[in-house]
Design a protein around this motif. Structure first.
Motif, PDB file in Angstrom:
ATOM      1  N   HIS A   1      80.049 -39.895  80.630  1.00  0.00           N
ATOM      2  CA  HIS A   1      78.960 -40.650  81.166  1.00  0.00           C
ATOM      3  C   HIS A   1      78.090 -41.125  79.912  1.00  0.00           C
ATOM      4  O   HIS A   1      78.116 -40.491  78.804  1.00  0.00           O
ATOM      5  CB  HIS A   1      78.227 -39.886  82.260  1.00  0.00           C
ATOM      6  N   ILE A   2      77.188 -42.116  80.143  1.00  0.00           N
ATOM      7  CA  ILE A   2      76.407 -42.632  79.111  1.00  0.00           C
ATOM      8  C   ILE A   2      75.011 -42.373  79.813  1.00  0.00           C
ATOM      9  O   ILE A   2      74.432 -42.611  80.970  1.00  0.00           O
ATOM     10  CB  ILE A   2      76.458 -44.370  78.820  1.00  0.00           C
ATOM     11  N   VAL A   3      74.078 -42.045  78.710  1.00  0.00           N
ATOM     12  CA  VAL A   3      72.830 -41.707  79.216  1.00  0.00           C
ATOM     13  C   VAL A   3      71.770 -42.466  78.277  1.00  0.00           C
ATOM     14  O   VAL A   3      72.122 -42.582  77.198  1.00  0.00           O
ATOM     15  CB  VAL A   3      72.578 -39.988  78.936  1.00  0.00           C
ATOM     16  N   VAL A   4      70.674 -43.025  78.725  1.00  0.00           N
ATOM     17  CA  VAL A   4      69.742 -43.480  77.763  1.00  0.00           C
ATOM     18  C   VAL A   4      68.279 -42.783  78.177  1.00  0.00           C
ATOM     19  O   VAL A   4      68.140 -42.159  79.179  1.00  0.00           O
ATOM     20  CB  VAL A   4      69.408 -44.966  78.078  1.00  0.00           C
ATOM     21  N   TYR A   5      67.199 -42.989  77.130  1.00  0.00           N
ATOM     22  CA  TYR A   5      65.962 -42.246  77.459  1.00  0.00           C
ATOM     23  C   TYR A   5      65.171 -43.496  78.226  1.00  0.00           C
ATOM     24  O   TYR A   5      65.011 -44.708  77.823  1.00  0.00           O
ATOM     25  CB  TYR A   5      65.383 -42.179  76.139  1.00  0.00           C
ATOM     26  N   ASP A   6      64.426 -42.949  79.539  1.00  0.00           N
ATOM     27  CA  ASP A   6      63.731 -43.665  80.103  1.00  0.00           C
ATOM     28  C   ASP A   6      62.384 -42.930  80.362  1.00  0.00           C
ATOM     29  O   ASP A   6      62.661 -42.477  81.321  1.00  0.00           O
ATOM     30  CB  ASP A   6      64.411 -44.679  81.244  1.00  0.00           C
TER      31      ASP A   6
ATOM     32  N   GLY B   1      60.254 -40.573  79.896  1.00  0.00           N
ATOM     33  CA  GLY B   1      60.040 -39.248  79.908  1.00  0.00           C
ATOM     34  C   GLY B   1      61.530 -38.404  80.059  1.00  0.00           C
ATOM     35  O   GLY B   1      61.571 -37.380  80.016  1.00  0.00           O
ATOM     36  N   HIS B   2      62.453 -38.966  80.408  1.00  0.00           N
ATOM     37  CA  HIS B   2      63.602 -38.365  80.862  1.00  0.00           C
ATOM     38  C   HIS B   2      64.945 -39.181  80.344  1.00  0.00           C
ATOM     39  O   HIS B   2      64.880 -40.472  80.432  1.00  0.00           O
ATOM     40  CB  HIS B   2      63.816 -38.333  82.330  1.00  0.00           C
ATOM     41  N   PRO B   3      66.138 -38.432  79.850  1.00  0.00           N
ATOM     42  CA  PRO B   3      67.289 -38.954  79.964  1.00  0.00           C
ATOM     43  C   PRO B   3      67.834 -39.461  81.070  1.00  0.00           C
ATOM     44  O   PRO B   3      67.562 -38.444  82.016  1.00  0.00           O
ATOM     45  CB  PRO B   3      68.227 -38.088  79.160  1.00  0.00           C
TER      46      PRO B   3
ATOM     47  N   GLN C   1      79.027 -44.030  84.531  1.00  0.00           N
ATOM     48  CA  GLN C   1      79.739 -42.725  84.974  1.00  0.00           C
ATOM     49  C   GLN C   1      81.367 -43.065  85.032  1.00  0.00           C
ATOM     50  O   GLN C   1      81.806 -44.206  85.706  1.00  0.00           O
ATOM     51  CB  GLN C   1      79.174 -41.983  86.122  1.00  0.00           C
ATOM     52  N   GLN C   2      82.098 -42.429  84.147  1.00  0.00           N
ATOM     53  CA  GLN C   2      83.687 -42.482  84.413  1.00  0.00           C
ATOM     54  C   GLN C   2      84.241 -41.205  84.912  1.00  0.00           C
ATOM     55  O   GLN C   2      83.934 -40.307  84.320  1.00  0.00           O
ATOM     56  CB  GLN C   2      84.070 -42.848  83.287  1.00  0.00           C
TER      57      GLN C   2
ATOM     58  N   GLY D   1      72.017 -42.706  87.579  1.00  0.00           N
ATOM     59  CA  GLY D   1      70.383 -42.421  87.986  1.00  0.00           C
ATOM     60  C   GLY D   1      69.976 -41.155  87.881  1.00  0.00           C
ATOM     61  O   GLY D   1      68.640 -40.953  87.786  1.00  0.00           O
ATOM     62  N   SER D   2      70.779 -40.259  87.736  1.00  0.00           N
ATOM     63  CA  SER D   2      70.203 -38.625  87.385  1.00  0.00           C
ATOM     64  C   SER D   2      69.555 -38.541  86.300  1.00  0.00           C
ATOM     65  O   SER D   2      69.705 -39.095  85.476  1.00  0.00           O
ATOM     66  CB  SER D   2      71.592 -37.959  87.229  1.00  0.00           C
TER      67      SER D   2
END
Length: 265
Positions: A107-112, A114-116, A121-122, A135-136
């Protein structure tokens, strides 16, 4: 006054707010109201209301000693800009390829703000895999993705991320010397490898997706689980190599393909 006159449709209040934001973006430690006025060559009283509104809207924070500092809200807005949103669509074939090579989910996560946050998701191609819902919201200090996002940011931006994370309900930051040293190791190594703090038996493998200046715009993560009697399953060393290769290819897309695409909008 001609059509070419850049001041034809002046908006003094807007200009004043933008002047403040641009000024604060270029200083460390913040400035007082008087210092802001002096640098912009205006009266301090001119900025009281504007600073109050910027604080209330979350673009500026007021520190002890009546100093004002830029928050990460503008950075969060930038993360919502089309190039970052399109990262997930550009990444899909490469994430699928990574899943096929390793037999693991990713999966790919970005900072937004206050939270990653998971933006793509694959699923693993076989029977078993760890899926993280799109969205987690995740932690900065107890996930491989969070470590990578912190490691590949400047010290000033890192400190602001930690403050914003705590302010948005995240656990208190642990920016100890040992943790700073760990982040430096991640930078030197090029990826994070750590046992999951949430799921026993899972090893978080995470590598940065970086912009042209080397700053992380996202983290590509494999929640690695050891697979038994699974044809084609890669061991952890091979998975790390595939992960880092995919992250480098995504970085190339983010720096070239996404930028060129957004320029055409």
């Amino acid at each position: 006054m001609t059509e070419a006159d850049p001041d034809r449709y002046r908006a003094p209040a807007l200009d004043k707010g933008l002047d403040i934001l641009e000024l604060l973006a270029g200083v460390d430690g913040g400035l007082t109201q008087a210092e802001i006025a002096k640098r912009l060559d205006r009266s301090p009283n001119e900025f009281y209301r504007m600073l109050d509104r910027l604080v209330r809207r979350g673009y500026v924070s007021r520190l002890e000693g009546d100093r004002y500092m830029l928050t990460l809200k503008l950075f969060g807005l930038a993360q919502m800009h089309a190039p970052t949103r399109r990262l997930s669509s550009f990444a899909t074939p490469l994430m699928r390829e990574l899943g096929e090579k390793t037999q693991q989910a990713n999966h790919i996560v970005v900072y937004d703000r206050g939270h990653p946050v998971v933006i793509a998701q694959q699923e693993a191609p076989g029977y078993w895999g760890i899926s993280i819902r799109v969205g987690s919201r995740m932690g900065l200090f107890d996930t491989g993705s969070g470590h990578v996002l912190l490691a590949f940011r400047s010290p000033d931006l890192r400190a602001m991320m930690v403050a914003e994370h705590v302010g948005s309900g995240g656990p208190d930051g642990r920016m100890t010397e040992a943790f700073e040293a760990r982040l430096e190791e991640i930078r030197q190594r090029g990826y994070e490898m750590m046992p999951s703090a949430q799921t026993p038996g899972v090893i978080n493998l995470s590598a940065p997706i970086v912009s042209a200046d080397g700053s992380a715009i996202g983290a590509l993560t494999v929640p690695y689980i050891a697979l038994i009697n699974t044809p084609g399953a890669a061991d952890v060393t091979t998975t790390i190599a595939s992960l880092c290769d995919t992250a480098r290819r995504l970085s190339d897309l983010a720096g070239a393909g996404l930028g060129a695409d957004s320029a055409a909008d």
